[in-house]
Every structure is written in C-alpha cells, then in structure tokens.
Design a protein around this motif. Structure first.
Motif, PDB file in Angstrom:
ATOM      1  N   GLU A 195      -4.335  -0.367  -6.864  1.00 64.97           N
ATOM      2  CA  GLU A 195      -3.896  -1.336  -5.849  1.00 64.97           C
ATOM      3  C   GLU A 195      -2.766  -0.740  -5.024  1.00 64.97           C
ATOM      4  O   GLU A 195      -1.808  -0.180  -5.566  1.00 64.97           O
ATOM      5  CB  GLU A 195      -3.384  -2.616  -6.498  1.00 64.97           C
ATOM      6  CG  GLU A 195      -4.433  -3.445  -7.147  1.00 64.97           C
ATOM      7  CD  GLU A 195      -3.867  -4.739  -7.722  1.00 64.97           C
ATOM      8  OE1 GLU A 195      -2.622  -4.876  -7.821  1.00 64.97           O
ATOM      9  OE2 GLU A 195      -4.663  -5.610  -8.091  1.00 64.97           O
ATOM     10  N   THR A 226      -0.174  -2.049  -2.080  1.00 65.80           N
ATOM     11  CA  THR A 226       0.335  -3.199  -1.354  1.00 65.80           C
ATOM     12  C   THR A 226       1.216  -2.709  -0.219  1.00 65.80           C
ATOM     13  O   THR A 226       2.140  -1.925  -0.424  1.00 65.80           O
ATOM     14  CB  THR A 226       1.137  -4.146  -2.272  1.00 65.80           C
ATOM     15  OG1 THR A 226       0.264  -4.625  -3.299  1.00 65.80           O
ATOM     16  CG2 THR A 226       1.701  -5.324  -1.493  1.00 65.80           C
ATOM     17  N   ALA A 278       5.231 -10.280   5.277  1.00 63.38           N
ATOM     18  CA  ALA A 278       3.802 -10.218   4.951  1.00 63.38           C
ATOM     19  C   ALA A 278       3.537  -9.138   3.901  1.00 63.38           C
ATOM     20  O   ALA A 278       4.044  -8.025   3.994  1.00 63.38           O
ATOM     21  CB  ALA A 278       2.996  -9.934   6.204  1.00 63.38           C
ATOM     22  N   ARG A 279       2.736  -9.507   2.911  1.00 61.87           N
ATOM     23  CA  ARG A 279       2.308  -8.569   1.854  1.00 61.87           C
ATOM     24  C   ARG A 279       0.790  -8.580   1.839  1.00 61.87           C
ATOM     25  O   ARG A 279       0.184  -9.647   1.691  1.00 61.87           O
ATOM     26  CB  ARG A 279       2.827  -9.008   0.492  1.00 61.87           C
ATOM     27  CG  ARG A 279       4.316  -9.023   0.355  1.00 61.87           C
ATOM     28  CD  ARG A 279       4.740  -9.577  -1.006  1.00 61.87           C
ATOM     29  NE  ARG A 279       4.372  -8.682  -2.084  1.00 61.87           N
ATOM     30  CZ  ARG A 279       5.160  -7.707  -2.554  1.00 61.87           C
ATOM     31  NH1 ARG A 279       6.354  -7.528  -2.030  1.00 61.87           N
ATOM     32  NH2 ARG A 279       4.760  -6.930  -3.527  1.00 61.87           N
ATOM     33  N   GLU A 280       0.200  -7.402   1.981  1.00 57.32           N
ATOM     34  CA  GLU A 280      -1.253  -7.276   1.952  1.00 57.32           C
ATOM     35  C   GLU A 280      -1.606  -6.262   0.868  1.00 57.32           C
ATOM     36  O   GLU A 280      -1.098  -5.145   0.888  1.00 57.32           O
ATOM     37  CB  GLU A 280      -1.777  -6.797   3.294  1.00 57.32           C
ATOM     38  CG  GLU A 280      -1.417  -7.737   4.445  1.00 57.32           C
ATOM     39  CD  GLU A 280      -1.667  -7.090   5.793  1.00 57.32           C
ATOM     40  OE1 GLU A 280      -2.664  -7.460   6.444  1.00 57.32           O
ATOM     41  OE2 GLU A 280      -0.867  -6.215   6.168  1.00 57.32           O
ATOM     42  N   THR A 281      -2.471  -6.658  -0.058  1.00 59.83           N
ATOM     43  CA  THR A 281      -2.868  -5.765  -1.137  1.00 59.83           C
ATOM     44  C   THR A 281      -4.291  -5.293  -0.910  1.00 59.83           C
ATOM     45  O   THR A 281      -5.184  -6.091  -0.621  1.00 59.83           O
ATOM     46  CB  THR A 281      -2.743  -6.469  -2.504  1.00 59.83           C
ATOM     47  OG1 THR A 281      -1.373  -6.841  -2.694  1.00 59.83           O
ATOM     48  CG2 THR A 281      -3.162  -5.552  -3.642  1.00 59.83           C
ATOM     49  N   TYR A 282      -4.480  -3.980  -1.037  1.00 59.54           N
ATOM     50  CA  TYR A 282      -5.769  -3.343  -0.805  1.00 59.54           C
ATOM     51  C   TYR A 282      -6.244  -2.688  -2.094  1.00 59.54           C
ATOM     52  O   TYR A 282      -5.449  -2.123  -2.839  1.00 59.54           O
ATOM     53  CB  TYR A 282      -5.641  -2.281   0.296  1.00 59.54           C
ATOM     54  CG  TYR A 282      -5.171  -2.868   1.602  1.00 59.54           C
ATOM     55  CD1 TYR A 282      -6.079  -3.353   2.531  1.00 59.54           C
ATOM     56  CD2 TYR A 282      -3.812  -2.960   1.885  1.00 59.54           C
ATOM     57  CE1 TYR A 282      -5.647  -3.908   3.720  1.00 59.54           C
ATOM     58  CE2 TYR A 282      -3.373  -3.516   3.076  1.00 59.54           C
ATOM     59  CZ  TYR A 282      -4.290  -3.991   3.981  1.00 59.54           C
ATOM     60  OH  TYR A 282      -3.860  -4.544   5.168  1.00 59.54           O
ATOM     61  N   GLN A 289     -11.219  -0.327   0.362  1.00 60.44           N
ATOM     62  CA  GLN A 289     -10.598  -0.994   1.512  1.00 60.44           C
ATOM     63  C   GLN A 289      -9.778  -0.005   2.331  1.00 60.44           C
ATOM     64  O   GLN A 289      -9.180   0.932   1.793  1.00 60.44           O
ATOM     65  CB  GLN A 289      -9.735  -2.160   1.057  1.00 60.44           C
ATOM     66  CG  GLN A 289     -10.565  -3.285   0.455  1.00 60.44           C
ATOM     67  CD  GLN A 289      -9.716  -4.489   0.128  1.00 60.44           C
ATOM     68  OE1 GLN A 289      -8.784  -4.394  -0.667  1.00 60.44           O
ATOM     69  NE2 GLN A 289     -10.045  -5.615   0.739  1.00 60.44           N
ATOM     70  N   PHE A 337      -6.909   0.399   5.665  1.00 60.72           N
ATOM     71  CA  PHE A 337      -5.950  -0.230   6.573  1.00 60.72           C
ATOM     72  C   PHE A 337      -5.313   0.844   7.448  1.00 60.72           C
ATOM     73  O   PHE A 337      -5.352   2.031   7.133  1.00 60.72           O
ATOM     74  CB  PHE A 337      -4.890  -1.053   5.838  1.00 60.72           C
ATOM     75  CG  PHE A 337      -3.934  -0.246   5.001  1.00 60.72           C
ATOM     76  CD1 PHE A 337      -2.765   0.254   5.568  1.00 60.72           C
ATOM     77  CD2 PHE A 337      -4.176  -0.017   3.664  1.00 60.72           C
ATOM     78  CE1 PHE A 337      -1.868   0.984   4.800  1.00 60.72           C
ATOM     79  CE2 PHE A 337      -3.281   0.698   2.894  1.00 60.72           C
ATOM     80  CZ  PHE A 337      -2.125   1.210   3.473  1.00 60.72           C
ATOM     81  N   HIS A 348       7.966  -0.670   7.239  1.00 63.88           N
ATOM     82  CA  HIS A 348       7.145  -1.146   6.130  1.00 63.88           C
ATOM     83  C   HIS A 348       7.687  -0.604   4.816  1.00 63.88           C
ATOM     84  O   HIS A 348       8.549   0.258   4.790  1.00 63.88           O
ATOM     85  CB  HIS A 348       5.698  -0.672   6.308  1.00 63.88           C
ATOM     86  CG  HIS A 348       5.578   0.809   6.137  1.00 63.88           C
ATOM     87  ND1 HIS A 348       5.994   1.708   7.100  1.00 63.88           N
ATOM     88  CD2 HIS A 348       5.133   1.557   5.100  1.00 63.88           C
ATOM     89  CE1 HIS A 348       5.803   2.937   6.670  1.00 63.88           C
ATOM     90  NE2 HIS A 348       5.281   2.883   5.447  1.00 63.88           N
ATOM     91  N   GLU A 377       5.801   0.215   0.717  1.00 59.46           N
ATOM     92  CA  GLU A 377       4.565   0.155  -0.037  1.00 59.46           C
ATOM     93  C   GLU A 377       4.878   0.027  -1.514  1.00 59.46           C
ATOM     94  O   GLU A 377       5.923   0.454  -1.973  1.00 59.46           O
ATOM     95  CB  GLU A 377       3.652   1.351   0.238  1.00 59.46           C
ATOM     96  CG  GLU A 377       4.221   2.686  -0.135  1.00 59.46           C
ATOM     97  CD  GLU A 377       4.875   3.413   1.029  1.00 59.46           C
ATOM     98  OE1 GLU A 377       5.389   4.505   0.787  1.00 59.46           O
ATOM     99  OE2 GLU A 377       4.911   2.913   2.152  1.00 59.46           O
TER     100      GLU A 377
END
Length: 90
Positions: free
Chosen positions: A46, A48, A54-58, A62, A64, A72, A74
């Motif tokens: 994972e 993130t 905003a937190r987006e986990t990939y 996936q 980005f 940012h 990570e």
C-alpha cells in the motif's frame, strides 16, 4: 496494467527517469516537493499519498500522477510497498 506497458507509456509521455523502488513498512515521509512530475504504478503493498488534508491509498495495479512542486507526503502500509516510478523534468 503490466510493468512493461506502464514503462512504455511513461517513455512515450516523456518520463525518461524510470526506477523500481521499495517503501519501508510503516514509513511516513515529512511533507516535501519535487522539481519533477511523477507517475507511479504500485506493484505490491500500500502506498498512501497525502496532499493537504486528502489521503489517497493505492494498491497493486493502481496508478497515480503528481505534478512538479506539489507539496505532499507519502506513507507505506504495514507490508511496505513496491512500485515503479517515472520522473518527468520540465
């Protein structure tokens, strides 16, 4: 998307610095910027991405992207993360 296709797409789009990396389990970076754009394909674990509030986990498979100079941080999941990163300098 498989790794070879992702890397071919990166080259086609001008991302000439391509690398495979591993993020350490549980690691979180301090907020920072880069002087280059990035596009990432997560292969395992994972990844993130934290931008402001905003937190987006990939996860695996996936993709980005992030523009140059975007502030940012990570973070990597409990098993870390393996990913392919392409960097595009202006």
């Amino acid at each position: 998307m498989d790794t070879a296709a992702f890397e071919a797409a990166l080259r086609s789009d001008g991302y000439d610095d391509i690398d495979r990396r591993e993020g350490k389990a549980g690691f979180t970076a301090k907020p920072h910027t880069h002087p280059f754009a990035v596009r990432i394909l997560v292969l395992a674990g994972e990844f993130t991405l934290i931008r402001g509030d905003a937190r987006e986990t990939y996860g695996p498979g996936q993709i980005f992207a992030m523009e140059a100079e975007c502030e940012h941080a990570e973070s990597f999941g409990p098993e870390g993360a393996t990913y392919v990163i392409g960097r595009k300098r202006s």
